[in-house]
Design a protein around this motif. Structure first.
Motif, PDB file in Angstrom:
ATOM      1  N   SER A  29     -17.526 -24.561   3.268  1.00  0.00           N
ATOM      2  CA  SER A  29     -16.657 -24.837   2.118  1.00  0.00           C
ATOM      3  C   SER A  29     -16.640 -26.316   1.726  1.00  0.00           C
ATOM      4  CB  SER A  29     -15.226 -24.399   2.422  1.00  0.00           C
ATOM      5  OG  SER A  29     -14.656 -25.231   3.419  1.00  0.00           O
ATOM      6  N   GLY A  30     -17.060 -27.186   2.650  1.00  0.00           N
ATOM      7  CA  GLY A  30     -16.982 -28.625   2.417  1.00  0.00           C
ATOM      8  C   GLY A  30     -15.601 -29.199   2.696  1.00  0.00           C
ATOM      9  N   ARG A  31     -14.683 -28.374   3.117  1.00  0.00           N
ATOM     10  CA  ARG A  31     -13.298 -28.791   3.352  1.00  0.00           C
ATOM     11  C   ARG A  31     -13.168 -29.587   4.645  1.00  0.00           C
ATOM     12  NH1 ARG A  31      -8.457 -25.783   5.391  1.00  0.00           N
ATOM     13  NH2 ARG A  31      -6.708 -26.734   4.318  1.00  0.00           N
ATOM     14  N   LEU A  80     -15.960 -21.543   8.243  1.00  0.00           N
ATOM     15  CA  LEU A  80     -17.371 -21.167   8.299  1.00  0.00           C
ATOM     16  C   LEU A  80     -17.636 -19.822   7.621  1.00  0.00           C
ATOM     17  CD1 LEU A  80     -18.215 -22.319  11.936  1.00  0.00           C
ATOM     18  CD2 LEU A  80     -18.529 -23.589   9.780  1.00  0.00           C
ATOM     19  N   GLY A  81     -17.003 -19.631   6.473  1.00  0.00           N
ATOM     20  CA  GLY A  81     -17.229 -18.441   5.673  1.00  0.00           C
ATOM     21  C   GLY A  81     -16.453 -17.213   6.097  1.00  0.00           C
ATOM     22  N   VAL A  82     -15.602 -17.329   7.119  1.00  0.00           N
ATOM     23  CA  VAL A  82     -14.796 -16.203   7.586  1.00  0.00           C
ATOM     24  C   VAL A  82     -13.337 -16.465   7.211  1.00  0.00           C
ATOM     25  CG1 VAL A  82     -14.039 -14.878   9.606  1.00  0.00           C
ATOM     26  CG2 VAL A  82     -16.383 -15.771   9.494  1.00  0.00           C
ATOM     27  N   HIS A  83     -12.671 -15.443   6.726  1.00  0.00           N
ATOM     28  CA  HIS A  83     -11.255 -15.533   6.374  1.00  0.00           C
ATOM     29  C   HIS A  83     -10.449 -15.015   7.568  1.00  0.00           C
ATOM     30  CE1 HIS A  83      -7.860 -14.182   3.413  1.00  0.00           C
ATOM     31  NE2 HIS A  83      -7.500 -15.207   4.161  1.00  0.00           N
ATOM     32  N   TYR A  84      -9.596 -15.854   8.126  1.00  0.00           N
ATOM     33  CA  TYR A  84      -8.771 -15.492   9.279  1.00  0.00           C
ATOM     34  C   TYR A  84      -7.337 -15.253   8.812  1.00  0.00           C
ATOM     35  CZ  TYR A  84     -12.612 -17.028  12.227  1.00  0.00           C
ATOM     36  OH  TYR A  84     -13.830 -17.156  12.840  1.00  0.00           O
ATOM     37  N   VAL A  85      -6.796 -14.108   9.189  1.00  0.00           N
ATOM     38  CA  VAL A  85      -5.400 -13.780   8.920  1.00  0.00           C
ATOM     39  C   VAL A  85      -4.833 -13.242  10.233  1.00  0.00           C
ATOM     40  CG1 VAL A  85      -3.790 -12.390   7.576  1.00  0.00           C
ATOM     41  CG2 VAL A  85      -5.917 -13.215   6.518  1.00  0.00           C
ATOM     42  N   LYS A  86      -3.858 -13.977  10.793  1.00  0.00           N
ATOM     43  CA  LYS A  86      -3.340 -13.582  12.105  1.00  0.00           C
ATOM     44  C   LYS A  86      -2.106 -14.397  12.456  1.00  0.00           C
ATOM     45  CE  LYS A  86      -6.767 -16.699  14.067  1.00  0.00           C
ATOM     46  NZ  LYS A  86      -7.815 -16.842  15.051  1.00  0.00           N
TER      47      LYS A  86
END
Length: 148
Positions: A29-31, A80-86
């Motif tokens: 993402s460049g973030r 790294l392109g993965v969306h984490y929700v937890k």
């Protein structure tokens, strides 16, 4: 892709009341952002054991400094392109003085994305040039400081 991989983090507080944050760069993402040390739990590992292991690996600080004092923190972020929700447990570790931080066992991924670290007062978090994860970090710190 959405992931709920279990993880644990550690809010390290030095003798001056400052909190340790690690600075990371997500090349997808460049973030660039700051977050407390921690990471994913290994199979069969307890959250406390993961927090202690991750603290040592990412900072070189002794894992046994992590107390069994924690608060649950809702997380919703991309890495790294993965969306984490937890929900992750954030543990407390207190140190006298300001210990040297020397990452000891970073993974190849971490070596490529780690930009350094800093010790900050809770009041300084809002003034950092890069965002802090989680965005409610100041509230997390306050909850941990008030924990028994």
């Amino acid at each position: 892709m959405i992931s709920d991989r279990p993880a644990a983090r550690v809010v390290c507080v030095d003798g001056e009341g400052r909190v340790l944050l690690m600075r990371w760069h997500d090349p997808v993402s460049g973030r660039v952002f700051w977050e407390p040390p921690g990471g994913g739990m290994d199979p069969g590992e307890t959250p406390l054991a993961a927090a202690r292991r991750e603290l040592f690996e990412e900072t070189g600080l002794p894992g046994d400094a992590v107390a069994d004092i924690w608060v649950p923190v809702e997380r919703d972020y991309h890495w790294l392109g993965v969306h984490y929700v937890k929900v992750e447990p954030f543990y407390l570790a207190r140190f006298t003085g300001t210990p040297d931080v020397r990452p000891s066992t970073l993974t190849a991924e971490e070596l490529d994305t780690y930009l350094g670290h800093g010790w900050f007062t809770p009041a300084e978090l809002g003034g950092l040039p890069d965002p802090v994860e989680p965005p409610a970090m100041a509230e997390v710190i306050a909850l941990l400081f008030d924990a028994p």
